[in-house]
Write a protein that holds these residues in place. Structure first.
Motif, PDB file in Angstrom:
ATOM      1  N   MET A 179       0.827  -1.200   0.000  1.00 37.59           N
ATOM      2  CA  MET A 179       0.000   0.000   0.000  1.00 37.59           C
ATOM      3  C   MET A 179       0.866   1.257   0.000  1.00 37.59           C
ATOM      4  O   MET A 179       0.565   2.240  -0.679  1.00 37.59           O
ATOM      5  N   ALA A 180       1.949   1.206   0.769  1.00 32.26           N
ATOM      6  CA  ALA A 180       2.861   2.352   0.804  1.00 32.26           C
ATOM      7  C   ALA A 180       3.500   2.576  -0.560  1.00 32.26           C
ATOM      8  O   ALA A 180       3.616   3.718  -1.037  1.00 32.26           O
ATOM      9  N   ALA A 181       3.896   1.478  -1.211  1.00 23.84           N
ATOM     10  CA  ALA A 181       4.511   1.586  -2.540  1.00 23.84           C
ATOM     11  C   ALA A 181       3.515   2.137  -3.555  1.00 23.84           C
ATOM     12  O   ALA A 181       3.868   2.966  -4.406  1.00 23.84           O
ATOM     13  N   CYS A 182       2.257   1.698  -3.465  1.00 23.77           N
ATOM     14  CA  CYS A 182       1.222   2.196  -4.379  1.00 23.77           C
ATOM     15  C   CYS A 182       0.985   3.691  -4.180  1.00 23.77           C
ATOM     16  O   CYS A 182       0.891   4.456  -5.146  1.00 23.77           O
ATOM     17  N   ALA A 183       0.889   4.116  -2.922  1.00 19.75           N
ATOM     18  CA  ALA A 183       0.629   5.526  -2.632  1.00 19.75           C
ATOM     19  C   ALA A 183       1.789   6.399  -3.102  1.00 19.75           C
ATOM     20  O   ALA A 183       1.581   7.462  -3.708  1.00 19.75           O
ATOM     21  N   ALA A 184       3.023   5.949  -2.835  1.00 16.55           N
ATOM     22  CA  ALA A 184       4.198   6.718  -3.268  1.00 16.55           C
ATOM     23  C   ALA A 184       4.263   6.796  -4.792  1.00 16.55           C
ATOM     24  O   ALA A 184       4.596   7.847  -5.354  1.00 16.55           O
ATOM     25  N   SER A 185       3.925   5.702  -5.461  1.00 15.16           N
ATOM     26  CA  SER A 185       3.968   5.683  -6.927  1.00 15.16           C
ATOM     27  C   SER A 185       2.898   6.580  -7.526  1.00 15.16           C
ATOM     28  O   SER A 185       3.146   7.300  -8.513  1.00 15.16           O
ATOM     29  N   LEU A 186       1.689   6.545  -6.953  1.00 14.71           N
ATOM     30  CA  LEU A 186       0.623   7.426  -7.437  1.00 14.71           C
ATOM     31  C   LEU A 186       1.025   8.890  -7.300  1.00 14.71           C
ATOM     32  O   LEU A 186       0.808   9.702  -8.206  1.00 14.71           O
ATOM     33  N   PHE A 187       1.612   9.223  -6.147  1.00 15.91           N
ATOM     34  CA  PHE A 187       2.042  10.614  -5.935  1.00 15.91           C
ATOM     35  C   PHE A 187       3.131  10.994  -6.930  1.00 15.91           C
ATOM     36  O   PHE A 187       3.132  12.111  -7.473  1.00 15.91           O
ATOM     37  N   ALA A 188       4.059  10.094  -7.193  1.00 18.33           N
ATOM     38  CA  ALA A 188       5.188  10.398  -8.075  1.00 18.33           C
ATOM     39  C   ALA A 188       4.746  10.719  -9.498  1.00 18.33           C
ATOM     40  O   ALA A 188       5.366  11.542 -10.176  1.00 18.33           O
ATOM     41  N   VAL A 189       3.680  10.074  -9.969  1.00 14.54           N
ATOM     42  CA  VAL A 189       3.250  10.261 -11.362  1.00 14.54           C
ATOM     43  C   VAL A 189       1.944  11.035 -11.470  1.00 14.54           C
ATOM     44  O   VAL A 189       1.357  11.099 -12.553  1.00 14.54           O
ATOM     45  N   PHE A 190       1.489  11.634 -10.366  1.00 12.16           N
ATOM     46  CA  PHE A 190       0.199  12.335 -10.413  1.00 12.16           C
ATOM     47  C   PHE A 190       0.270  13.473 -11.434  1.00 12.16           C
ATOM     48  O   PHE A 190       1.220  14.266 -11.436  1.00 12.16           O
ATOM     49  N   PRO A 191      -0.712  13.579 -12.332  1.00  8.56           N
ATOM     50  CA  PRO A 191      -0.618  14.526 -13.454  1.00  8.56           C
ATOM     51  C   PRO A 191      -0.582  16.002 -13.079  1.00  8.56           C
ATOM     52  O   PRO A 191      -0.237  16.833 -13.913  1.00  8.56           O
ATOM     53  N   THR A 192      -0.946  16.334 -11.846  1.00  9.60           N
ATOM     54  CA  THR A 192      -0.858  17.746 -11.450  1.00  9.60           C
ATOM     55  C   THR A 192       0.574  18.162 -11.147  1.00  9.60           C
ATOM     56  O   THR A 192       0.840  19.341 -10.906  1.00  9.60           O
ATOM     57  N   GLN A 193       1.531  17.192 -11.168  1.00  7.35           N
ATOM     58  CA  GLN A 193       2.895  17.493 -10.757  1.00  7.35           C
ATOM     59  C   GLN A 193       3.705  18.203 -11.831  1.00  7.35           C
ATOM     60  O   GLN A 193       4.768  18.753 -11.532  1.00  7.35           O
ATOM     61  N   SER A 194       3.273  18.183 -13.077  1.00  9.66           N
ATOM     62  CA  SER A 194       4.108  18.688 -14.175  1.00  9.66           C
ATOM     63  C   SER A 194       4.592  20.113 -13.933  1.00  9.66           C
ATOM     64  O   SER A 194       5.779  20.418 -14.074  1.00  9.66           O
ATOM     65  N   GLU A 195       3.678  21.002 -13.580  1.00 11.17           N
ATOM     66  CA  GLU A 195       4.058  22.399 -13.381  1.00 11.17           C
ATOM     67  C   GLU A 195       5.029  22.557 -12.223  1.00 11.17           C
ATOM     68  O   GLU A 195       6.025  23.281 -12.321  1.00 11.17           O
ATOM     69  N   ALA A 196       4.755  21.855 -11.118  1.00 14.57           N
ATOM     70  CA  ALA A 196       5.607  21.979  -9.934  1.00 14.57           C
ATOM     71  C   ALA A 196       7.013  21.461 -10.191  1.00 14.57           C
ATOM     72  O   ALA A 196       7.995  22.018  -9.703  1.00 14.57           O
ATOM     73  N   VAL A 197       7.121  20.392 -10.974  1.00 20.72           N
ATOM     74  CA  VAL A 197       8.422  19.768 -11.198  1.00 20.72           C
ATOM     75  C   VAL A 197       9.175  20.431 -12.353  1.00 20.72           C
ATOM     76  O   VAL A 197      10.397  20.608 -12.283  1.00 20.72           O
TER      77      VAL A 197
END
Length: 426
Positions: free
Chosen positions: A1-19
């Protein structure tokens, strides 16, 4: 579950601008220190001081981190082994108190720095403080964009990924309903779900007045920290821990289905993020082409002549370029003294910022320019060479406005009142 949550956060589509956008580095740094503070809080073992130091660091990175005391309070209740609700609240209050002291210290620091305990924002963000909350959050579609984060300039309305994401959300909803009836470990899942919800709400609250995601995903950097809570909430809700054995022993099948649904959601998010990143890659490409084109034009200028650029795009596929007067000059300044002395050619073009004048005053918010500036440029060709940016060609195109037609004159007369100095005085 921890790996799934971390992976979802890493590729979440709202991240493009921030990164991808250097201006949004504050969101990255603040989130890092906030999560580090939470880590030290959970680790305990005389690491409370480290947690408080990390909290101060995230506050000084971006003050939306004021949500951390609320998160600490919720996390303390979630992890508490106390028997009664009153005992849990008392314990959580005691553990949160040091963070409130740090927050108070920060407020004093803030007041000494800018003279205000709250507010103090200017520019585009400051103007949003006066907008209607409902219009900004709901009717504008901003909340919808959080769960449906497609850049409209990249993804068409009928794009297959839009349909896939909606189908996965529907499947996730079905799994949540099923999980509430057949998951034997539902009570142990409820606490993490409540904490994830508290995390999401707490991190959204500081952005209440400035929240806004456009159809091109501009402003999505604000969702960087809240997406941590959203990723946790999705995983905790969808993941089936131990489903009861149903007829035909379908319990293990349902558990596997929940895992596959999260993996599919992860892959879909990654594909969407890859598409959203294209806007920033195109924006960077446009800036590089503009710089090269400007340097070529400046190299051909007569002594004492300046290059006046016009029609620079404020965005490329929704990604900001910030090609206004106050910022564009930095693109043409020497990176360092060593770079400027590398060779004679580099030295001659090392710092050409004083020879480049953007005619667009503020293209992010207005398509108009100062009419007097136009007159100054066209009246003095010996001092100024006008070049218009052609987006199709990706370069500057020399332009002669000395024979402007009546339509162009009328258009220029509708420009905003004089907001900048005449180019004669620049």
């Amino acid at each position: 579950m921890a790996a799934c949550a971390a992976s979802l956060f890493a590729v979440f589509p709202t991240q493009s601008e921030a990164v991808a956008w250097i201006l949004a580095r504050a969101d990255l740094v603040s989130t890092f220190f906030l999560l580090l503070s939470l880590y030290f809080f959970v680790a305990k073992h005389d690491k409370t001081i480290l947690s408080l130091v990390a909290f101060l660091a995230c506050l000084l990175s971006k003050e939306t981190a004021i949500s951390l005391p609320l998160i600490i309070f919720a996390l303390s209740i979630t992890l508490s082994q106390a028997q009664t609700a009153k005992q849990k609240i008392v314990q959580a209050s005691k553990e949160t108190a040091p963070y409130l002291v740090v927050f108070a210290f920060y407020l004093v620091w803030r007041y000494l720095a800018i003279g205000k305990l709250v507010g103090g924002y200017v520019g585009s963000i400051g103007e949003r403080l006066y907008e209607n909350f409902f219009a900004r959050w709901v009717s504008s579609g901003s909340l919808w964009q959080l769960l449906h984060p497609f850049n409209q300039a990249i993804f068409a309305e009928n794009h297959i990924l839009r349909l896939i994401l909606r189908l996965l959300y529907a499947l996730a909803g079905v799994l949540v309903i099923i999980g509430t009836t057949i998951d034997q470990k539902l009570p142990s899942k409820q606490k993490p779900i409540y904490f994830a919800l508290a995390f999401l709400v707490a991190t959204m609250l500081p952005n209440f007045q400035v929240w806004g995601l456009s159809s091109s995903m501009s402003g999505s950097r604000i969702a960087y920290l809240p997406s941590v809570g959203l990723a946790l909430l999705i995983v905790f809700s969808v993941y089936l821990l131990s489903p009861k054995l149903l007829p035909l022993k379908s319990g293990p099948l349902l558990k596997t289905t929940s895992q596959l649904a999260l993996v599919a959601l992860m892959l879909t998010f990654a594909c969407i993020t890859n598409g959203n990143n294209i806007a920033w890659l195109n924006s960077a490409k446009m800036i590089r082409e503009l710089k090269s084109s400007v340097e070529s034009e400046v190299a051909r200028l007569a002594d004492g002549q300046k290059l006046v650029v016009f029609n620079l795009p404020s965005r490329v596929d929704g990604a900001f370029t910030f090609t206004m007067r106050s910022m564009l000059a930095g693109l043409f300044q020497a990176n360092s003294l060593a770079d400027s002395k590398a060779n004679s050619k580099a030295n001659s073009l090392a710092d050409i910022s004083d020879r480049v004048v953007p005619l667009d005053y503020h293209p992010n918010w207005s398509i108009f320019v100062n009419r007097h500036d136009f007159a100054s440029v066209t009246a003095q060709p010996q001092l100024y060479k006008l070049a218009v940016y052609d987006a199709a060609l990706g370069k500057l195109v020399p332009t002669d406005l000395s024979q402007a037609n009546e339509q162009a004159t009328l258009s220029a007369s509708t420009a905003l009142p004089a907001l900048s100095l005449s180019l004669i005085h620049i």
